[in-house]
Design an enzyme around this catalytic site. Structure first.
Site, short mmCIF file in Angstrom:
data_model
loop_
_atom_site.label_atom_id
_atom_site.label_comp_id
_atom_site.label_asym_id
_atom_site.label_seq_id
_atom_site.Cartn_x
_atom_site.Cartn_y
_atom_site.Cartn_z
N TRP A 4 0.86 -1.19 0.00
CA TRP A 4 0.00 0.00 0.00
C TRP A 4 0.91 1.24 0.00
O TRP A 4 1.87 1.29 0.77
CB TRP A 4 -0.87 -0.03 1.24
N SER A 35 0.14 -2.22 5.53
CA SER A 35 0.92 -2.07 6.78
C SER A 35 0.39 -2.95 7.90
O SER A 35 1.16 -3.39 8.77
CB SER A 35 0.91 -0.60 7.21
N VAL A 77 1.36 5.04 6.14
CA VAL A 77 -0.07 5.18 6.43
C VAL A 77 -0.37 6.68 6.41
O VAL A 77 0.27 7.46 7.12
CB VAL A 77 -0.44 4.56 7.79
N HIS A 106 -8.83 4.24 8.96
CA HIS A 106 -8.11 3.11 9.55
C HIS A 106 -6.81 3.57 10.20
O HIS A 106 -6.15 2.81 10.89
CB HIS A 106 -7.69 2.09 8.48
N PHE A 112 11.05 -0.18 13.35
CA PHE A 112 9.80 0.46 12.94
C PHE A 112 10.08 1.49 11.83
O PHE A 112 10.44 2.63 12.10
CB PHE A 112 9.21 1.15 14.18
N ARG A 147 9.74 12.68 3.53
CA ARG A 147 10.49 11.77 4.40
C ARG A 147 10.95 10.51 3.68
O ARG A 147 11.41 9.56 4.31
CB ARG A 147 9.60 11.38 5.60
C1 DLZ Z 1 -7.13 -0.54 4.17
C2 DLZ Z 1 -5.94 0.36 4.22
C3 DLZ Z 1 -6.11 1.75 4.21
C4 DLZ Z 1 -7.46 2.38 4.13
N1 DLZ Z 1 -5.05 2.58 4.23
C5 DLZ Z 1 -3.79 2.05 4.27
C6 DLZ Z 1 -2.66 2.90 4.30
O1 DLZ Z 1 -2.73 4.14 4.26
N2 DLZ Z 1 -1.43 2.30 4.35
C7 DLZ Z 1 -1.27 0.94 4.38
O2 DLZ Z 1 -0.11 0.47 4.43
N3 DLZ Z 1 -2.34 0.13 4.35
C8 DLZ Z 1 -3.59 0.63 4.28
N4 DLZ Z 1 -4.67 -0.18 4.24
C9 DLZ Z 1 -4.47 -1.64 4.14
C10 DLZ Z 1 -4.29 -2.32 5.51
O3 DLZ Z 1 -2.98 -2.10 6.03
C11 DLZ Z 1 -4.51 -3.84 5.36
O4 DLZ Z 1 -3.71 -4.33 4.31
C12 DLZ Z 1 -5.95 -4.21 5.10
O5 DLZ Z 1 -6.79 -3.65 6.09
C13 DLZ Z 1 -6.15 -5.75 5.11
O6 DLZ Z 1 -5.80 -6.29 6.38
#
Ligand code: DLZ
Length: 159
Positions: free
Chosen positions: A31, A65, A90, A97, A122, A136
């Site tokens: 992600w 993540s 994230v 979330h 981390f 960053r």
């Molecule tokens: C679902 C989700 C959302 C909305 N945002 C992020 C994000 O900004 N960064 C990230 O690494 N992952 C995100 N995910 C995915 C969640 O980490 C996870 O993969 C799903 O909820 C499935 O468990």
């Protein structure tokens, strides 16, 4: 935000021990992969700069993540690594979330650090915007991947 006050990649190379005997695992979330690719590049370059051999850097991927904790545990169980770095991004503006994911990874890494014999580092960017993330990931505040790599070397050799 405290990290906006300094370049994250500012460090004294002389203070980093020789890492030529180390194996380092890196688990990367898919992600926000554009940001994470830059963090990963920074981490790998820093590890190699301090002596870690190419084939002693193991990189695995997880979907997001939230999965970093499990990916890090599996990495530590399946490979003979001296430290595991997790890399993810994230972005608060994009997800309710945010808090849950950040807390989960933070808690997960702490649990692994308490229960395993190697350090877990981390390397998660927790930011409000994509711009802050890019700042960053090789931008004006350095590269958090570099910081994670230096921390991994120091902690792998910690005693
Ligand atoms: C679902 C989700 C959302 C909305 N945002 C992020 C994000 O900004 N960064 C990230 O690494 N992952 C995100 N995910 C995915 C969640 O980490 C996870 O993969 C799903 O909820 C499935 O468990």
């Amino acid at each position: 935000m405290a990290t906006s006050l300094k370049n994250l990649s500012d460090y004294d190379p002389q203070s980093v021990p020789n890492a030529s005997e180390l194996s380092i695992g890196i688990v990367v979330a898919e992600w926000n992969m554009d940001v994470n690719t830059l963090l990963l590049q920074g981490a790998i370059e820093a590890l190699k700069k301090h002596g870690v051999k190419d084939n002693n850097i193991i990189v695995n991927y997880v979907p997001g993540s939230f999965e970093l904790t499990y990916g890090a545990r599996v990495m530590s169980e399946n490979y003979d690594v001296d430290a595991v770095i997790v890399i993810g991004t994230v972005i608060q503006g994009e997800t309710p979330h945010f808090t849950y994911i950040c807390q989960s990874v933070s808690y997960g890494m702490t649990e692994l650090n308490l229960s395993c014999d190697i350090p877990f580092i981390f390397g998660l960017l927790t930011v409000n915007t994509k711009e802050q993330a890019m700042d960053r990931a090789g931008g004006k505040y350095g590269n958090k991947g570099v910081e994670a790599a230096i921390t991994a070397i120091k902690m792998a050799l910690y005693n």
